[in-house]
Design a protein around this motif. Structure first.
Motif, PDB file in Angstrom:
ATOM      1  N   MET A  12       0.352  -1.071  -4.608  1.00 55.47           N
ATOM      2  CA  MET A  12       0.414  -1.705  -5.951  1.00 55.47           C
ATOM      3  C   MET A  12      -0.526  -2.959  -6.011  1.00 55.47           C
ATOM      4  O   MET A  12      -1.118  -3.380  -6.732  1.00 55.47           O
ATOM      5  CB  MET A  12       1.900  -1.825  -6.109  1.00 55.47           C
ATOM      6  CG  MET A  12       2.410  -0.710  -6.795  1.00 55.47           C
ATOM      7  SD  MET A  12       4.242  -0.744  -6.733  1.00 55.47           S
ATOM      8  CE  MET A  12       4.217  -1.429  -8.454  1.00 55.47           C
ATOM      9  N   LEU A  13      -0.165  -3.655  -4.764  1.00 55.47           N
ATOM     10  CA  LEU A  13      -0.882  -5.102  -4.738  1.00 55.47           C
ATOM     11  C   LEU A  13      -2.399  -4.928  -4.554  1.00 55.47           C
ATOM     12  O   LEU A  13      -3.110  -5.465  -5.277  1.00 55.47           O
ATOM     13  CB  LEU A  13      -0.243  -5.908  -3.711  1.00 55.47           C
ATOM     14  CG  LEU A  13      -0.736  -7.347  -3.671  1.00 55.47           C
ATOM     15  CD1 LEU A  13      -0.486  -8.202  -4.800  1.00 55.47           C
ATOM     16  CD2 LEU A  13      -0.159  -8.191  -2.259  1.00 55.47           C
ATOM     17  N   GLN A  14      -2.736  -3.951  -3.839  1.00 55.72           N
ATOM     18  CA  GLN A  14      -4.026  -3.674  -3.823  1.00 55.72           C
ATOM     19  C   GLN A  14      -4.740  -3.245  -5.202  1.00 55.72           C
ATOM     20  O   GLN A  14      -5.812  -3.631  -5.383  1.00 55.72           O
ATOM     21  CB  GLN A  14      -4.483  -2.539  -2.569  1.00 55.72           C
ATOM     22  CG  GLN A  14      -5.750  -2.291  -2.138  1.00 55.72           C
ATOM     23  CD  GLN A  14      -6.612  -3.286  -1.658  1.00 55.72           C
ATOM     24  OE1 GLN A  14      -6.390  -3.578  -0.505  1.00 55.72           O
ATOM     25  NE2 GLN A  14      -7.424  -4.229  -2.344  1.00 55.72           N
ATOM     26  N   ARG A  15      -3.999  -2.443  -5.968  1.00 56.49           N
ATOM     27  CA  ARG A  15      -4.632  -1.950  -7.073  1.00 56.49           C
ATOM     28  C   ARG A  15      -4.744  -3.173  -8.100  1.00 56.49           C
ATOM     29  O   ARG A  15      -5.744  -3.224  -8.765  1.00 56.49           O
ATOM     30  CB  ARG A  15      -3.664  -0.848  -7.736  1.00 56.49           C
ATOM     31  CG  ARG A  15      -4.329   0.484  -7.056  1.00 56.49           C
ATOM     32  CD  ARG A  15      -3.630   1.494  -8.002  1.00 56.49           C
ATOM     33  NE  ARG A  15      -2.276   1.751  -7.653  1.00 56.49           N
ATOM     34  CZ  ARG A  15      -1.391   2.491  -8.161  1.00 56.49           C
ATOM     35  NH1 ARG A  15      -1.762   3.287  -9.210  1.00 56.49           N
ATOM     36  NH2 ARG A  15      -0.083   2.807  -7.872  1.00 56.49           N
ATOM     37  N   SER A  21     -10.574  -8.102  -9.562  1.00 56.34           N
ATOM     38  CA  SER A  21     -11.800  -8.420  -9.050  1.00 56.34           C
ATOM     39  C   SER A  21     -12.980  -7.787 -10.134  1.00 56.34           C
ATOM     40  O   SER A  21     -14.130  -8.329 -10.264  1.00 56.34           O
ATOM     41  CB  SER A  21     -12.123  -7.670  -7.737  1.00 56.34           C
ATOM     42  OG  SER A  21     -11.229  -8.407  -6.695  1.00 56.34           O
ATOM     43  N   PHE A  22     -12.525  -6.553 -10.546  1.00 53.47           N
ATOM     44  CA  PHE A  22     -13.248  -5.927 -11.539  1.00 53.47           C
ATOM     45  C   PHE A  22     -13.785  -6.797 -12.803  1.00 53.47           C
ATOM     46  O   PHE A  22     -14.676  -6.994 -13.393  1.00 53.47           O
ATOM     47  CB  PHE A  22     -12.755  -4.632 -12.007  1.00 53.47           C
ATOM     48  CG  PHE A  22     -13.417  -3.770 -12.934  1.00 53.47           C
ATOM     49  CD1 PHE A  22     -14.490  -2.836 -12.338  1.00 53.47           C
ATOM     50  CD2 PHE A  22     -13.405  -3.899 -14.318  1.00 53.47           C
ATOM     51  CE1 PHE A  22     -15.221  -1.965 -13.274  1.00 53.47           C
ATOM     52  CE2 PHE A  22     -14.383  -3.006 -15.039  1.00 53.47           C
ATOM     53  CZ  PHE A  22     -15.054  -2.101 -14.587  1.00 53.47           C
ATOM     54  N   ASP A 285      -7.412 -10.097   3.276  1.00 51.51           N
ATOM     55  CA  ASP A 285      -8.281  -8.796   3.418  1.00 51.51           C
ATOM     56  C   ASP A 285      -8.351  -7.835   2.102  1.00 51.51           C
ATOM     57  O   ASP A 285      -9.171  -7.421   1.985  1.00 51.51           O
ATOM     58  CB  ASP A 285      -7.521  -7.807   4.518  1.00 51.51           C
ATOM     59  CG  ASP A 285      -7.830  -8.793   5.905  1.00 51.51           C
ATOM     60  OD1 ASP A 285      -8.722  -9.241   5.899  1.00 51.51           O
ATOM     61  OD2 ASP A 285      -7.155  -8.378   6.929  1.00 51.51           O
ATOM     62  N   MET A 286      -7.292  -7.838   1.356  1.00 49.18           N
ATOM     63  CA  MET A 286      -7.049  -6.983   0.144  1.00 49.18           C
ATOM     64  C   MET A 286      -8.046  -7.510  -0.939  1.00 49.18           C
ATOM     65  O   MET A 286      -8.798  -6.811  -1.256  1.00 49.18           O
ATOM     66  CB  MET A 286      -5.746  -7.156  -0.450  1.00 49.18           C
ATOM     67  CG  MET A 286      -4.640  -6.215   0.295  1.00 49.18           C
ATOM     68  SD  MET A 286      -3.134  -6.479  -1.026  1.00 49.18           S
ATOM     69  CE  MET A 286      -2.092  -5.132   0.078  1.00 49.18           C
ATOM     70  N   GLN A 287      -8.159  -8.859  -0.839  1.00 49.40           N
ATOM     71  CA  GLN A 287      -8.995  -9.664  -1.964  1.00 49.40           C
ATOM     72  C   GLN A 287     -10.378  -9.252  -1.377  1.00 49.40           C
ATOM     73  O   GLN A 287     -11.344  -8.890  -2.219  1.00 49.40           O
ATOM     74  CB  GLN A 287      -8.888 -10.874  -1.960  1.00 49.40           C
ATOM     75  CG  GLN A 287      -7.440 -11.429  -2.659  1.00 49.40           C
ATOM     76  CD  GLN A 287      -7.590 -13.120  -2.508  1.00 49.40           C
ATOM     77  OE1 GLN A 287      -6.899 -13.565  -1.674  1.00 49.40           O
ATOM     78  NE2 GLN A 287      -8.292 -13.615  -3.478  1.00 49.40           N
ATOM     79  N   ALA A 290     -11.365  -5.307  -2.214  1.00 51.15           N
ATOM     80  CA  ALA A 290     -11.543  -5.415  -3.553  1.00 51.15           C
ATOM     81  C   ALA A 290     -12.952  -5.767  -4.027  1.00 51.15           C
ATOM     82  O   ALA A 290     -13.631  -5.110  -4.719  1.00 51.15           O
ATOM     83  CB  ALA A 290     -10.448  -5.949  -4.597  1.00 51.15           C
ATOM     84  N   GLN A 291     -13.388  -6.973  -3.452  1.00 57.72           N
ATOM     85  CA  GLN A 291     -14.491  -7.677  -3.879  1.00 57.72           C
ATOM     86  C   GLN A 291     -15.887  -6.580  -3.305  1.00 57.72           C
ATOM     87  O   GLN A 291     -16.695  -6.175  -4.133  1.00 57.72           O
ATOM     88  CB  GLN A 291     -14.815  -8.992  -3.136  1.00 57.72           C
ATOM     89  CG  GLN A 291     -13.968 -10.049  -3.778  1.00 57.72           C
ATOM     90  CD  GLN A 291     -14.488 -10.497  -5.269  1.00 57.72           C
ATOM     91  OE1 GLN A 291     -15.482 -10.064  -5.595  1.00 57.72           O
ATOM     92  NE2 GLN A 291     -13.625 -11.127  -5.846  1.00 57.72           N
ATOM     93  N   THR A 292     -15.547  -5.790  -2.146  1.00 57.46           N
ATOM     94  CA  THR A 292     -16.578  -5.105  -1.583  1.00 57.46           C
ATOM     95  C   THR A 292     -16.651  -3.779  -2.566  1.00 57.46           C
ATOM     96  O   THR A 292     -17.986  -3.353  -2.831  1.00 57.46           O
ATOM     97  CB  THR A 292     -16.112  -4.354  -0.195  1.00 57.46           C
ATOM     98  OG1 THR A 292     -16.246  -5.688   0.554  1.00 57.46           O
ATOM     99  CG2 THR A 292     -17.191  -3.592   0.518  1.00 57.46           C
ATOM    100  N   THR A 293     -15.448  -3.527  -2.940  1.00 60.23           N
ATOM    101  CA  THR A 293     -15.590  -2.235  -3.857  1.00 60.23           C
ATOM    102  C   THR A 293     -16.371  -2.394  -5.036  1.00 60.23           C
ATOM    103  O   THR A 293     -17.262  -1.744  -5.695  1.00 60.23           O
ATOM    104  CB  THR A 293     -13.946  -1.675  -4.269  1.00 60.23           C
ATOM    105  OG1 THR A 293     -13.279  -1.270  -3.161  1.00 60.23           O
ATOM    106  CG2 THR A 293     -13.922  -0.513  -5.102  1.00 60.23           C
TER     107      THR A 293
END
Length: 318
Positions: A12-15, A21-22, A285-287, A290-293
């Motif tokens: 959930m936090l990753q999403r 980020s999007f 790492d999550m941030q 997300a930025q890489t995605t």
């Protein structure tokens, strides 16, 4: 979407970070004139999007609003195709024809967003007739401004009368475009509108993703059990303007600052750290992930071709 029963707080936090980020990149691209048209971001409302999506099971339907990037990313939309759609590119979900406010991802049963205030509620009721036969559920978003439309009340009446399996999600961010709720209604809570139709409701802190998830599970369970509609009113706040470029002259800086301290992503991350479920390094790492995605989505958008002039009349009917 989630599986409707168990969902990982980590996921959930990753999403939530992916959505943030999007939309931050969308703002950046807009300022660089790489995206055109009116764009509405929901920065600060990620807890609602992820909490609702995590309560739904595979096969359930979801309808958005004019501010639905987060709703659909939480529901499993591909950031590549979503960003390409915003750019009007052939690789987008609607081959560049829909743009930001008319997103459709039928593979994930993300049915459509709309530029019409409250415009998807009646569509959701039609889908609910199908869902009733399937044993699935329809979730539909609307804002506080939509509660003043006649169609909203007609839909409440019909949904209650026919006990349709629909979850009505009010993303109450306090403003109908530029107008505060106190200036357009005397009703304190949007969910109060359900009382004449005997529709139960849950009012939650929309910046608490777990509170949203709990309320949504209650509503989804009722709908799936044949007990009809529920209103889930999520009190939240958009930390950016009504649209990208909005000068925001209608609200005070201290009000925005107060809500910034209630940021749902930071709040959820801090709660998980206190429970020793995650570390600050893991959040970083999550941030980064997300930025890489989103970097990859920008590349996909850039490489996707423009629609061919020969396709101008595709999907146009007389």
């Amino acid at each position: 979407m989630g599986d409707g029963t168990q969902v990982s707080c980590w996921d959930m936090l990753q999403r939530m970070w992916l959505i943030r980020s999007f939309e931050e990149r969308v703002i950046d691209l807009c300022h660089k004139n790489e995206l055109a048209g009116l764009l509405h971001v929901g920065i600060g409302q990620e807890g609602v999007a992820v909490g609702i999506a995590s309560s739904l099971a595979e096969g359930d339907y979801l309808y958005g609003t004019h501010r639905s990037h987060g709703h659909f990313l939480a529901g499993g939309a591909d950031p590549n195709r979503l960003l390409a759609e915003l750019a009007g590119k052939e690789g987008g979900y609607c081959r560049g024809r829909g743009g930001s406010m008319h997103i459709v991802d039928t593979d994930n049963r993300l049915m459509t967003a709309t530029g019409i205030v409250g415009g998807t509620i009646s569509l959701a009721l039609g889908t609910a007739l199908v869902a009733e036969e399937e044993g699935t559920v329809v979730a539909v978003y609307f804002g506080d401004g939509a509660s003043n439309t006649g169609g909203f009340h007609e839909c409440l009446n019909m949904a209650a009368l026919w006990k349709l399996p629909v979850v009505l999600i009010c993303e109450n961010n306090g403003y109908a475009e530029f107008t505060p709720m106190s200036a357009h209604t005397n009703v304190s809570n949007v969910s109060d509108h359900g009382k004449p139709y005997k529709i139960p409701s849950r009012i939650v802190d929309g910046n608490d993703v777990l509170a949203v998830l709990d309320a949504a599970r209650y509503a989804v369970k009722r709908a799936r059990g044949g007990k009809g509609p529920t209103i889930v009113e999520c009190k939240t706040y958009r930390l950016r303007g009504h649209y990208v470029g909005d000068p925001e002259s209608y609200r005070q800086a201290d009000e925005v600052a107060e809500w910034r301290d209630k940021d749902p992503i930071r709040r959820f991350g801090e709660d998980l750290k206190k429970q020793q479920m995650i570390s600050q390094d893991e959040i970083a790492d999550m941030q980064a992930s997300a930025q890489t995605t989103i970097d990859e989505a920008v590349q996909f958008m850039a490489e996707s071709p423009w629609p061919s002039p020969d396709s101008m009349t595709d999907h146009v009917y007389a």
